[in-house]
Write an enzyme that holds these catalytic residues in place. Structure first.
Site, short mmCIF file in Angstrom:
data_model
loop_
_atom_site.label_atom_id
_atom_site.label_comp_id
_atom_site.label_asym_id
_atom_site.label_seq_id
_atom_site.Cartn_x
_atom_site.Cartn_y
_atom_site.Cartn_z
N SER D 46 0.87 -1.17 0.00
CA SER D 46 0.00 0.00 0.00
C SER D 46 0.90 1.22 0.00
O SER D 46 1.85 1.31 0.79
CB SER D 46 -0.93 -0.01 1.21
OG SER D 46 -1.91 1.00 1.05
N GLU D 47 0.64 2.17 -0.90
CA GLU D 47 1.64 3.19 -1.19
C GLU D 47 1.86 4.18 -0.06
O GLU D 47 2.82 4.96 -0.10
CB GLU D 47 1.33 3.90 -2.51
CG GLU D 47 0.02 4.63 -2.58
CD GLU D 47 -1.11 3.77 -3.12
OE1 GLU D 47 -1.06 2.53 -2.98
OE2 GLU D 47 -2.06 4.34 -3.68
N ASN D 48 1.02 4.17 0.97
CA ASN D 48 1.29 5.04 2.12
C ASN D 48 2.43 4.52 2.97
O ASN D 48 2.87 5.23 3.88
CB ASN D 48 0.04 5.23 2.97
CG ASN D 48 -0.53 3.93 3.49
OD1 ASN D 48 -0.65 2.96 2.73
ND2 ASN D 48 -0.86 3.88 4.75
N SER D 88 8.48 3.93 -0.58
CA SER D 88 7.29 3.29 -1.11
C SER D 88 7.18 3.51 -2.62
O SER D 88 6.88 2.58 -3.38
CB SER D 88 6.05 3.84 -0.42
OG SER D 88 4.91 3.10 -0.78
#
Lengths: 233, 217, 233, 217
Positions: D46-48, D88
């Site tokens: 998840s890109e966070n 990320s």
């Protein structure tokens, strides 16, 4: 991409199929963080005309020093050869071509490739000797030199600890260029003292997430602690 | 009797104040380590990736993963951190190091510094010196006043390839403490027992000397 | 520079002397990592015409949402406003000027300032709508867009744990933009749940070394856990 | 009876193979989470800032510092790591994510994707979509075949501002599984019970259909 469940292998499998003429990044600042066992395997496997990227040239007789002395290195991209007089001699005699970059710019050139950028803009060294050959541009009132990203076919890194998926933890000043190089090559081979089951490394302490790592090889301390220059202050 | 190096280092230690972050260059500056009081809140940065290093104490086992940028075994003090080379030089380029001490082959009255290359004789690479010299908030040069042949190292204008231009704030030699100013090198202190004329003779630069304000060290 | 032994202070001292018109970076992706206590103090201290840099606009009624609703924000540099309809309304009505960047480029623009570069070269978004106004150059056979570094006067960050010198440790997905912003402003103010004696944080687990930090403020969980949008998948 | 979304998600789960790293876009793709077998060596990014997230289980306390990029509480599985936003997106831009699933407002036969902006109606910002679409090794679009007014979302050419061009490998709707090829959209599978003509009518793009090889899902 290497699958998560197929990364752990032995030295021979990890180091297979590296070509003559390959560009290879090597972690380490002096001895700490240098993947000595992977370098010994590279020496044994015989490739020629290598381009190496490493902060320094280790010391005579160890690490990439061995590869240089064996005539296997065509070019070295580095920051400083101060601890290796045989590498300096090889440079002066024209046996190896050496490109020097300021240490922090070398680190950033590698990171730049590792994060998928083409280069970065720096004001370091403008109008000094190292500025020769650099492109400069004006941006928002300042003059900046363009430093292109520096990538490699293979990166050899040393980690204190890993898990089977390839998550890596470095230790103390053995970190140095390793986390940057671990992102910057097509194929990243990590040697480590200990390979854990996934889930055993505390998630907030992982320095390199497994996504970047191709192979993980367990080595013992004896095969990976070399270096004679160490001394007290 | 105090040696030239001891005189330089003793004086240099007074440049560091409580609460600072300090970088020590390879060679003579590294030895400043031993002149900093233990009870100061001072963190020494080494560009290979540590902030807060200290000399290894007698009887303390060496840690082969813990060296400084000169390759010496070190230890860490309370408040230390370790990090990769990108982070280490981010601190340098962002001027988050308060003061760095560096050696010199040549240093001149404009604050130019040459300490990395002697064409045809010595060219092991630039290392971290260029970024340190260009970016650290305050650069203090620690060096012998003259080279081993007696030639001045303090010059009107450097001849060797520069590490960085107009980067030096202060020069400390065994003979004098000098500040770089627009008008020339302002002599702040002179070594005990050294005459002004002897200092001028040993120097190849414009020295500004106000004897009424001159300190001794 | 703030001295190592003078960084711990209370909210008022930490937030003193921020000017009208200041550019302020704010950590956080949604609620995690948002320095809510520092933002409440900023709201109370009344500056106007602020330029904020944050990944998102939090949610209505919390975090920078409050500052936008109070008419204190002139410009917002961000990646996504999806969780805050009042911010989208303020943008559509022209109350605030909004600049969008792709999330990863926003992160890198901030880091770029944090490490002292002038910008970087990217191939993201070339020939899309976000490419408008970017300079492009050719380098080694490719076309690259120049993304300038993005710096701020002040950065407000949230860390799980700190020591008195300002070494910071982040936790889980509350890390996000905080370590990058912690390097990228002239003055960096960190709120944290716990301030330790130097030496008590394990040295290999420190994410932001103290060199970058100006002030450290202890806050309690109650003043810094806000956010209503959280839900299960 | 299976809903359209269940049909899409059940089929999409077969795109993921053991050992892969996967990103799930906001909206429908996020729900794919619940269709991936627990015993696979698969890490969801998840890109966070997390690699290796999983849905929170019943009775498991929420951790307010552990969310995915859509703001949902998540947990992590064995082999997970957390990191900052720069790291990320380094994974994304370096194509270290094997496959990403994304929603679409429009997708076309050249593999162009529009899913971030409807000028004048919807423009909350680009988020991480552009970098994911442009750089992830394989992009699979999961979307309804038609919009809520019945208009085709599968087009000859996107009209909305693009997220990225020529980025889509495969499209999975409730009606068909289609691969982007130089000659047009190659229909790989059609939903059980749906006729070829009905599929063509619901679509505004060149569909390549070889009935002898056509699968059903």
């Amino acid at each position: 991409m290497t699958l998560l469940n197929q990364k752990v292998c032995d030295l021979d499998a990890a180091m297979a199929n590296i070509s003559d003429g390959a560009t290879i990044m090597v972690g380490g600042f002096g001895s700490p963080g240098t993947p000595f066992a992977l370098l010994d395997a590279l020496l044994a496997s015989g490739q020629r005309n290598l381009t190496l990227i490493k902060n320094d040239a280790n010391e005579p007789g160890i690490g990439i020093g061995k590869l240089i002395e064996a005539g296997r290195v065509k070019r070295l991209i580095t920051s400083h050869l101060g601890l290796n007089r045989t590498a300096i001699e090889a440079m002066n005699s024209g046996e190896i071509e050496v490109t020097f970059h300021p240490q922090g710019l070398l680190a950033e050139k590698i990171r730049c490739a590792g994060v998928g950028h083409g280069g970065f803009l720096t004001d370091i060294g403008i109008s000094t000797e190292i500025a020769e050959g650099r492109h400069e541009i004006n941006l928002e009132g300042g003059t900046w030199a363009i430093e292109p990203a520096l990538q490699a076919d293979v990166a050899l890194v040393h980690a204190e600890r890993a898990d089977r998926y390839g998550n890596l933890i470095y230790r103390a000043t053995a970190s140095n260029f390793n986390p940057l190089m671990a992102m910057a090559a097509e194929r990243v081979i990590a040697q480590t003292y200990r390979i854990d089951t996934p889930g055993n490394l505390p998630i907030d302490t992982i320095h390199t997430p497994c996504a970047f790592i191709s192979h993980v090889v367990q080595v013992d301390h004896a095969s990976s602690q070399q270096g004679a220059c160490l001394h007290d202050l | 009797m105090i040696s030239d190096q001891q005189r330089i280092l003793t004086r240099a230690a007074r440049e560091v104040t409580d609460g600072q972050i300090v970088n020590l260059g390879i060679g003579l500056p590294t030895r400043l380590f031993h002149y900093l009081p233990d009870d100061m809140n001072v963190l020494v940065h080494s560009e290979n990736g540590v902030l807060g290093c200290r000399p290894r104490q007698e009887g303390e086992l060496p840690d082969s993963d813990m060296i400084d940028s000169g390759g010496a075994y070190i230890a860490t003090r309370a408040g230390a951190s370790v990090f990769d080379s990108a982070m280490s030089f981010a601190m340098i380029r962002r001027s988050r190091i308060d003061v760095t001490f560096m050696g010199a082959f040549e240093v001149d009255q404009e604050g130019n510094l040459a300490n990395w290359k002697i064409p045809g004789k010595f060219s092991p690479g630039i290392g971290g010196a260029m970024e340190l010299a260009q970016k650290v908030a305050r650069l203090v040069v620690l060096c012998s006043h003259n080279d081993k042949h007696g030639n001045p190292k303090i010059l009107t204008r450097c001849q060797l390839p520069l590490t960085a231009s107009r980067c030096v704030a202060r020069i400390i030699t065994e003979k004098a403490v000098m500040d770089v100013t627009p008008a020339g090198l302002e002599v702040v202190e002179v070594a005990e027992g050294l005459g002004i004329e002897a200092l001028r003779e040993a120097t190849n630069a414009t020295l500004l000397i106000d004897e009424s304000r001159l300190g001794r060290f």
